[in-house]
Write a protein that holds these residues in place. Structure first.
Motif, PDB file in Angstrom:
ATOM      1  N   VAL A  16       0.848  -1.185   0.000  1.00 47.35           N
ATOM      2  CA  VAL A  16       0.000   0.000   0.000  1.00 47.35           C
ATOM      3  C   VAL A  16       0.885   1.236   0.000  1.00 47.35           C
ATOM      4  N   GLN A  17       0.580   2.153  -0.952  1.00 45.58           N
ATOM      5  CA  GLN A  17       1.469   3.292  -1.188  1.00 45.58           C
ATOM      6  C   GLN A  17       1.381   4.354  -0.108  1.00 45.58           C
ATOM      7  N   ASN A  18       0.345   4.266   0.704  1.00 44.57           N
ATOM      8  CA  ASN A  18       0.067   5.384   1.589  1.00 44.57           C
ATOM      9  C   ASN A  18      -0.093   4.886   3.018  1.00 44.57           C
ATOM     10  N   GLU A  19       0.649   5.488   3.913  1.00 40.27           N
ATOM     11  CA  GLU A  19       0.715   5.005   5.288  1.00 40.27           C
ATOM     12  C   GLU A  19      -0.661   4.995   5.975  1.00 40.27           C
ATOM     13  N   THR A  20      -1.398   6.090   5.842  1.00 39.96           N
ATOM     14  CA  THR A  20      -2.703   6.171   6.501  1.00 39.96           C
ATOM     15  C   THR A  20      -3.637   5.093   5.947  1.00 39.96           C
ATOM     16  N   ALA A  21      -3.642   4.959   4.632  1.00 37.68           N
ATOM     17  CA  ALA A  21      -4.492   3.943   4.012  1.00 37.68           C
ATOM     18  C   ALA A  21      -4.056   2.547   4.473  1.00 37.68           C
ATOM     19  N   LEU A  28      -9.091  -3.882   7.776  1.00 38.06           N
ATOM     20  CA  LEU A  28     -10.127  -4.381   6.876  1.00 38.06           C
ATOM     21  C   LEU A  28      -9.867  -5.832   6.467  1.00 38.06           C
ATOM     22  N   GLY A  29      -8.601  -6.217   6.459  1.00 36.09           N
ATOM     23  CA  GLY A  29      -8.221  -7.586   6.113  1.00 36.09           C
ATOM     24  C   GLY A  29      -8.722  -7.981   4.735  1.00 36.09           C
ATOM     25  N   ASP A  30      -9.271  -9.201   4.627  1.00 30.34           N
ATOM     26  CA  ASP A  30      -9.734  -9.701   3.331  1.00 30.34           C
ATOM     27  C   ASP A  30     -11.212  -9.430   3.120  1.00 30.34           C
ATOM     28  N   GLU A  31     -11.797  -8.668   4.016  1.00 26.93           N
ATOM     29  CA  GLU A  31     -13.242  -8.450   3.991  1.00 26.93           C
ATOM     30  C   GLU A  31     -13.716  -7.922   2.636  1.00 26.93           C
ATOM     31  N   VAL A  32     -12.917  -7.060   2.037  1.00 27.99           N
ATOM     32  CA  VAL A  32     -13.328  -6.430   0.789  1.00 27.99           C
ATOM     33  C   VAL A  32     -12.090  -6.233  -0.094  1.00 27.99           C
ATOM     34  N   LEU A  33     -12.320  -6.294  -1.401  1.00 27.56           N
ATOM     35  CA  LEU A  33     -11.199  -6.163  -2.330  1.00 27.56           C
ATOM     36  C   LEU A  33     -10.867  -4.680  -2.533  1.00 27.56           C
ATOM     37  N   THR A  34      -9.711  -4.278  -2.039  1.00 21.82           N
ATOM     38  CA  THR A  34      -9.309  -2.873  -2.173  1.00 21.82           C
ATOM     39  C   THR A  34      -8.493  -2.688  -3.454  1.00 21.82           C
ATOM     40  N   THR A  35      -8.230  -1.446  -3.788  1.00 19.95           N
ATOM     41  CA  THR A  35      -7.477  -1.182  -5.018  1.00 19.95           C
ATOM     42  C   THR A  35      -6.057  -1.765  -4.975  1.00 19.95           C
ATOM     43  N   PRO A  36      -5.313  -1.594  -3.889  1.00 24.44           N
ATOM     44  CA  PRO A  36      -3.986  -2.231  -3.881  1.00 24.44           C
ATOM     45  C   PRO A  36      -4.070  -3.746  -4.082  1.00 24.44           C
ATOM     46  N   ARG A  38      -6.294  -5.235  -5.846  1.00 24.64           N
ATOM     47  CA  ARG A  38      -6.562  -5.420  -7.277  1.00 24.64           C
ATOM     48  C   ARG A  38      -5.283  -5.245  -8.093  1.00 24.64           C
ATOM     49  N   VAL A  39      -4.465  -4.261  -7.722  1.00 24.06           N
ATOM     50  CA  VAL A  39      -3.181  -4.062  -8.408  1.00 24.06           C
ATOM     51  C   VAL A  39      -2.383  -5.365  -8.316  1.00 24.06           C
ATOM     52  N   GLU A  40      -2.355  -5.909  -7.122  1.00 28.14           N
ATOM     53  CA  GLU A  40      -1.594  -7.137  -6.881  1.00 28.14           C
ATOM     54  C   GLU A  40      -2.124  -8.299  -7.724  1.00 28.14           C
ATOM     55  N   ARG A  41      -3.438  -8.439  -7.759  1.00 31.83           N
ATOM     56  CA  ARG A  41      -4.024  -9.540  -8.530  1.00 31.83           C
ATOM     57  C   ARG A  41      -3.739  -9.450 -10.011  1.00 31.83           C
ATOM     58  N   ARG A  42      -3.725  -8.214 -10.505  1.00 33.95           N
ATOM     59  CA  ARG A  42      -3.511  -8.047 -11.947  1.00 33.95           C
ATOM     60  C   ARG A  42      -2.044  -8.185 -12.312  1.00 33.95           C
ATOM     61  N   GLY A  43      -1.184  -8.210 -11.325  1.00 31.59           N
ATOM     62  CA  GLY A  43       0.250  -8.339 -11.600  1.00 31.59           C
ATOM     63  C   GLY A  43       0.870  -6.975 -11.832  1.00 31.59           C
ATOM     64  N   PHE A 457      -2.041   4.289  -7.632  1.00 33.45           N
ATOM     65  CA  PHE A 457      -1.899   3.085  -6.816  1.00 33.45           C
ATOM     66  C   PHE A 457      -0.749   2.178  -7.256  1.00 33.45           C
ATOM     67  N   ARG A 458      -0.176   2.486  -8.410  1.00 32.96           N
ATOM     68  CA  ARG A 458       0.961   1.661  -8.853  1.00 32.96           C
ATOM     69  C   ARG A 458       2.310   2.325  -8.558  1.00 32.96           C
ATOM     70  N   VAL A 459       2.268   3.486  -7.911  1.00 34.22           N
ATOM     71  CA  VAL A 459       3.522   4.219  -7.686  1.00 34.22           C
ATOM     72  C   VAL A 459       3.690   4.518  -6.200  1.00 34.22           C
ATOM     73  N   ASP A 460       4.921   4.526  -5.756  1.00 35.21           N
ATOM     74  CA  ASP A 460       5.196   4.823  -4.356  1.00 35.21           C
ATOM     75  C   ASP A 460       4.980   6.312  -4.081  1.00 35.21           C
ATOM     76  N   GLU A 461       4.136   6.616  -3.107  1.00 40.33           N
ATOM     77  CA  GLU A 461       3.789   8.025  -2.894  1.00 40.33           C
ATOM     78  C   GLU A 461       4.971   8.878  -2.436  1.00 40.33           C
ATOM     79  N   GLU A 462       6.002   8.241  -1.955  1.00 41.67           N
ATOM     80  CA  GLU A 462       7.148   8.995  -1.458  1.00 41.67           C
ATOM     81  C   GLU A 462       7.843   9.822  -2.541  1.00 41.67           C
ATOM     82  N   VAL A 463       7.614   9.472  -3.832  1.00 46.05           N
ATOM     83  CA  VAL A 463       8.289  10.202  -4.911  1.00 46.05           C
ATOM     84  C   VAL A 463       8.029  11.705  -4.794  1.00 46.05           C
TER      85      VAL A 463
END
Ligand code: XCC
Ligand code: SF4
Length: 636
Positions: A16-21, A28-36, A38-43, A457-463
């Motif tokens: 996850v790119q963002n500390e707060t998120a 939230l665990g696996d309760e719901v599919l989050t965007t990160p 989804r990024v992971e699933r799509r490769g 969501f595919r980039v590290d927010e620290e940039v």
């Protein structure tokens, strides 16, 4: 190895790119599919042809994957990689321009209705009236009502004019205007340019990548100096010109309130948020909130709507694009009210797991799983109250055991419109860019850099953060807008105290006026403020004759939306070099990319660049600023 066992193996948590998120998602665990997730699933590797710009699907003989330099791998129609890439780029520019400009048009309509007495709003910023009138070619010396009506009509004409020139580009430096006229890229009207670019990029029309890119410049200029500028200026006229204001950004207990009905405003058009802000303090609404056990109604912003109300009202921003899901997953939002742009469909999915209502308000943007309450500026307060009542009704359903609000919010000082900079950095000269220019000339400020655009969501927010730190440490003053601004706010860089991170000479300048080293100039349409600020620097003198002479540079290190590409193209066509990352949508055609990166430099005095890491961005940007200083003869 048993493949089923491999599938069953518990995956590591998605990055996850963002500390707060991250904190919120973890619970939230696996309760719901989050965007990160989804990024992971799509490769990690998106489609290569799509990514590099060489997948053409504009006709039904394709889609064709094209490989540059391989004759037999041209499109079925014979289209080359350069053509396909330019066409795809053109369609992005048209898409982005249409988004900013449809927003701008709506503001012009709201203004029109307001000056005809049809909305509850009024023109707040009278000081700016004359400036904007002049920019639109309207005679400012007339009776106010007649002036307002004429301005409303002139604003609408920026969109539907078919011939001639969009008048707002007359605000640019003389030399730039001459160049635009010589090149034939002065846009005629926003709608015409967008339609023409879409036409040119259908099958069998414009098949010269250079010609397509020049049309992209014209359409993008129609956005920056047209649609976006109308949005910015008329929002200022209606809701007030932003001035310095203290506020907070990021999810936290003073942003999302445990004891109030929380309503997030997400999207782009501030008119809705302004109406909600007025309605939220209406005694009737406060009373209704109290009846369900809340202290009142609290608003928090997301994305650019957030930036708009942050800049004008100091309403806190809960998050940028990256945090829209996380804000809901705090479990403490009664409603997310959305209008247009950057609202992920996954928002409805996350909300379904909580008591949160997703309320769509714009006929252009509806969403499955949402409640639709159409917003009409002419009935602004009624609509706003109806929306808030929907939120109030959800409050009793809030499950306190699921509420988790990490207290991460941070102080910021925002509101740096071009006019604020004029006054704040004006120093003893008052309302002038002269001291800024002088500080650049004497080297206290090395140059100016804009960090704008999305987070991704595919980039590290620290940039964003690392880059901004590196730039200010090198005495570069940073301007920012959009989600980048929110990210820099989260990192504490929008506080005057952050001046201590600046290089000695920049720090001295900032501390004298109490300015943060990173100036928040607003939402994405407010990149038009940067065009005006750049022009003002040129006109003030001492830094050359055109925007392309300034020791200034822009970047969008985490671009995501098509809108960012349009912004980049209008900056370049206006003479400001931009660096995008972590990738660029034309890279699979060297021929096309060369045009954007080098040929545009020869034509417009500015070009595109690409970088990946913060250090690469900083190196390119500082080198660019230094080269411009050298050309001006002010390098030490
Ligand atoms: Fe959207 Fe404007 Fe990008 Fe943020 S920065 S992700 S466009 S909200 Ni404008
Ligand atoms: Fe293929 Fe040409 Fe059709 Fe594009 S326009 S899909 S390259 S045949």
């Amino acid at each position: 190895m048993d493949t089923r066992a491999r599938f069953k193996k518990k995956k590591a948590a998605p990055k996850v790119q963002n500390e707060t998120a991250r904190v919120i998602y973890e619970r939230l665990g696996d309760e719901v599919l989050t965007t990160p997730a989804r990024v992971e699933r799509r490769g990690t590797t998106p489609c290569l042809f799509g990514k590099g710009g060489t997948c053409c699907r504009v006709c039904n003989m394709g889609p064709c994957q094209v490989v540059e330099g391989v004759e037999e791998l041209r499109g079925v129609c014979g289209a080359s990689a350069a053509t396909v890439v330019a066409r795809n780029f053109g369609r992005m520019v048209a898409g982005g321009a249409s988004a900013h400009s449809d927003h701008g048009r709506q503001v012009a309509i709201d203004f029109y209705e307001t000056v005809h007495g049809e909305t509850p709003f009024e023109v707040k910023d009278k000081r700016k009236l004359r400036v904007v009138a002049q920019a639109l070619g309207v005679n400012p010396d007339q009776e106010e009502q007649a002036l307002l009506q004429e301005m409303a009509e002139a604003a609408l004409r920026v969109f539907n004019q078919q011939e001639g020139e969009i008048p707002l580009l007359n605000r640019a430096p003389e030399k730039r205007k001459q160049l635009w006229r010589e090149l034939g890229v002065w846009p005629r009207g926003v709608d015409r340019e967008v339609v023409e670019l879409l036409h040119r990029t259908t099958i069998g029309v414009d098949q010269d990548h250079r010609n397509i890119f020049m049309a992209c410049a014209r359409t993008a200029l129609a956005d920056g100096w047209g649609g976006s500028m109308i949005a910015t200026e008329f929002q200022d006229l209606l809701f007030g010109n932003p001035g310095p204001i203290k506020a907070r950004v990021n999810i936290g207990l003073s942003v999302i309130r445990e004891d109030m009905v929380n309503v997030a405003v997400h999207g782009h058009e501030p008119v809705l948020a302004e109406a909600l802000a007025i309605a939220a303090s209406d005694p009737e609404i406060v009373e209704e909130a109290k009846k369900v056990g809340a202290k009142g109604v609290n608003l928090a912003g997301i994305c650019c709507t957030g930036n708009e109300v942050l800049m004008r009202r100091g309403i806190p921003v809960a998050g940028s694009f990256l945090q829209q899901e996380a804000a809901i997953a705090t479990g403490a939002l009664e409603a997310v009210v959305v209008d247009v742009q950057c609202i992920m469909q996954n928002v409805a999915e996350i909300a379904r797991h909580f008591h949160t209502a997703v309320i769509t308000t714009n006929p252009r943007a509806r969403m499955e799983g949402a409640i639709h309450i159409e917003f009409d500026a002419r009935k602004a307060l009624e609509c706003a109250k109806q929306i808030l009542r929907e939120a109030i009704a959800r409050f009793p359903k809030r499950d306190k055991s699921r509420v988790d609000i990490p207290d991460h919010s941070v102080d910021v000082v925002v509101g740096f419109s071009h006019e604020t900079i004029l006054y704040m950095l004006g120093g003893r000269f008052r309302a002038s860019y002269k001291p800024l220019n002088e500080n650049i000339i004497n080297g206290k400020i090395l140059g100016v850099a804009a960090i704008v655009g999305c987070d991704n969501f595919r980039v590290d927010e620290e940039v964003h953060v690392e880059l901004a730190k590196e730039l200010i440490a090198n005495n570069v003053l940073v301007l920012t807008t959009g989600c980048a601004a929110t990210g820099l706010g989260r990192a504490g860089l929008l506080r005057p105290e952050a001046a201590e991170l600046a290089g000695d000479s920049l720090r001295e300048v900032l501390e004298a006026v109490g300015c943060p080293p990173v100036l928040h100039m607003g939402s994405c349409v407010d990149n038009s403020r940067i065009l005006i600020a750049a022009t003002e620097m040129v006109n003030t003198g001492g830094l050359g004759e055109d925007i392309s002479d300034l020791p200034a540079v822009g970047c969008a290190p985490q671009w995501m939306s098509e809108k960012a590409i349009t912004i980049g193209q209008y900056f370049v066509a206006s003479g400001a070099t931009v660096v995008f990352g972590p990738d660029f949508p034309t890279l699979k055609s060297q021929v096309a990319t060369d045009f954007l990166f080098h040929e545009m430099e020869r034509i417009f005095g500015a070009g595109w660049r690409v970088a990946r890491k913060a250090g690469e961005f900083a190196a390119i940007m500082i080198d660019h600023i230094q080269a411009k200083r050298k050309a001006l003869g002010i390098d030490k």
